[in-house]
Design an enzyme around this catalytic site. Sequence first.
Site, mmCIF file in Angstrom:
data_model
loop_
_atom_site.group_PDB
_atom_site.id
_atom_site.type_symbol
_atom_site.label_atom_id
_atom_site.label_comp_id
_atom_site.label_asym_id
_atom_site.label_seq_id
_atom_site.Cartn_x
_atom_site.Cartn_y
_atom_site.Cartn_z
ATOM 1 N N SER A 293 0.809 -1.209 0.000
ATOM 2 C CA SER A 293 0.000 0.000 0.000
ATOM 3 C C SER A 293 0.855 1.277 0.000
ATOM 4 O O SER A 293 1.543 1.555 -0.969
ATOM 5 C CB SER A 293 -0.952 -0.053 1.201
ATOM 6 O OG SER A 293 -1.915 0.961 1.136
ATOM 7 N N ASP A 304 9.979 5.494 -10.027
ATOM 8 C CA ASP A 304 9.521 6.103 -11.277
ATOM 9 C C ASP A 304 10.277 7.386 -11.595
ATOM 10 O O ASP A 304 10.494 7.718 -12.768
ATOM 11 C CB ASP A 304 8.018 6.395 -11.200
ATOM 12 C CG ASP A 304 7.176 5.141 -11.385
ATOM 13 O OD1 ASP A 304 7.756 4.085 -11.708
ATOM 14 O OD2 ASP A 304 5.949 5.211 -11.221
ATOM 15 N N LYS A 318 -0.565 -4.148 -3.534
ATOM 16 C CA LYS A 318 -1.876 -3.607 -3.151
ATOM 17 C C LYS A 318 -2.007 -2.197 -3.728
ATOM 18 O O LYS A 318 -1.445 -1.245 -3.210
ATOM 19 C CB LYS A 318 -2.038 -3.561 -1.629
ATOM 20 C CG LYS A 318 -3.395 -3.002 -1.180
ATOM 21 C CD LYS A 318 -3.511 -2.986 0.328
ATOM 22 C CE LYS A 318 -4.853 -2.450 0.783
ATOM 23 N NZ LYS A 318 -5.007 -0.996 0.557
#
Length: 553
Positions: A293, A304, A318
């Site tokens: 999460s 990223d 998740k």
Amino acid sequence: MNRINKSRWIPVLAVAFLLTATVAFSVKNDRLFQIAKNIDIFATLVRELDSYYVDEIDPDQLVGVGIQAMLEELDPYTEYIPEEESDEFRLMTTGEYGGIGALIGSRGEGSMILMPYTGFPAQNAGLKIADKILMVDTTDVVGKNTSQVSELLKGPENTPVKVKVLRDKDTLSFELVRKKISLKNVPYYGKLDEKTGYIKLSDFTTNASSEVRNALVNLKAQGIDKLVLDLRDNPGGLLSEAVEIVNLFVPKGKEVVKTIGKIESVNHTYKTTKTPVDKHIPLVVLINERSASASEIVAGALQDYDRAVLVGRKSFGKGLVQTTIPLTYNAQMKVTTAKYYIPSGRCIQAIDYALSREEGEIYSVPDSLRKEFKTQNGRTVLDGAGIEPDETIPAPKYAPITYSLVAGNHVFDYATEFFYQHNDIGEIEEFDLADSEYNKFVAWLSDRDYDYTTYLEKSVEDMKKLAEQTPYYDEIKGQVEALEARIMHSKEQDLINYKEEIEKVLREEIVSRYYFQEGMIQAGLQKDAVVEKAKELLAEPRNIQSILTAKSE
């Protein structure tokens, strides 16, 4: 050229609009009727059960089971929270509760103190690890389960509570005053070496980002110029805290995560809003299969943006967002309202629960359907199965004897005895088990039961069962039995063969008696393969840059 007569189209468009609106209204009304009908059936069923069922029923318990079963059909994260469980739910989201500040649990018979948290009433009053709890106020708790004992220890802030414990052979009584317990999101931070900082982030409850910020600022003041952020075993929590933590390392105005759901109100793009603490410090983030999460938002966003190298193992996967909705009678529902997407555009949700319901079994996204996305520097990353580290380190494999010694509480019990025989162990970095101490542990084990089955023995046992089903077994029976005898384990020999890993878990348990949670974490960093890899990468800046700038073919 023919000219279009606009006035002829206006009635047509109006009729089309009315038809669309009528259909939509009809569909909505039909859904509302279906909901109302089924609620009425459910209410009637419970009422008639209460009237006619042969035994008395508990409506609260019965309806609660029904609601939870219904929600479990959707996903594991959508759940009903009745009023009586609201305190526990608040603890999960805020990390706060009224109590004595100790983790309690079972190690054999009864409940005991497993970890008094630093600076809170239990530790301040002198309660120790392994103290067996006998009474809370006037209630005898011997034989009660841990959750019952925990409820008795909790209570409003500034209220007194008496605790009677058995320590070794002594019965001791303590008078404590409950306080508001705020569990730390950062239970430990420190230096791995002169220039490398380390921050352990174990949760994302309220103030997680402030704790990480304070740790980072303090470490920089101590002269560190490289950092390891440890998100292993972190189950996640508040999305807002994840955004703030990413903001510590990336510039203002950067997108961190986007939530997209069925209704417009849950669609939102979260961006960094502050000046970062340090947008250049070389950074390694540690993750594993229990990082979930909010942990995955932080790790994924930093990956990223090519801001950090990720080391460890693939995360949980998740990518769902939950919202808490108040219900009547002070109940609540935590419901999945959206999926989140990190800066590259990927969603890392690993299980499709809608398809799983259709197919009757858990449906994970197959590798062939995972989509490719690009990081800021053009590296390829994939969706649909958690966050994959840039450097994978296999999970440590402990021998069956080690598992047996831990599960049988032998390591725990020996550490407790060691603590009461030694006043101190000096600095954590300098403490090591001498061979003579390990030999004492081996001798201590001599009259204790800790048998187990090795992996090889299990394989031979399975082979034997298969062989017994064939007509040729009598011909090979002698060979199978000879093999069984040859690979039969020796506990004494295994204590020698696996000495290094047994010493590691024993050392960590002993350190916890003197330095509590913080010390146990610090001791666990030594001979940690994932941490060693992080240090190796950070030792040379080119190592980090070569990973973050390597474009995928």
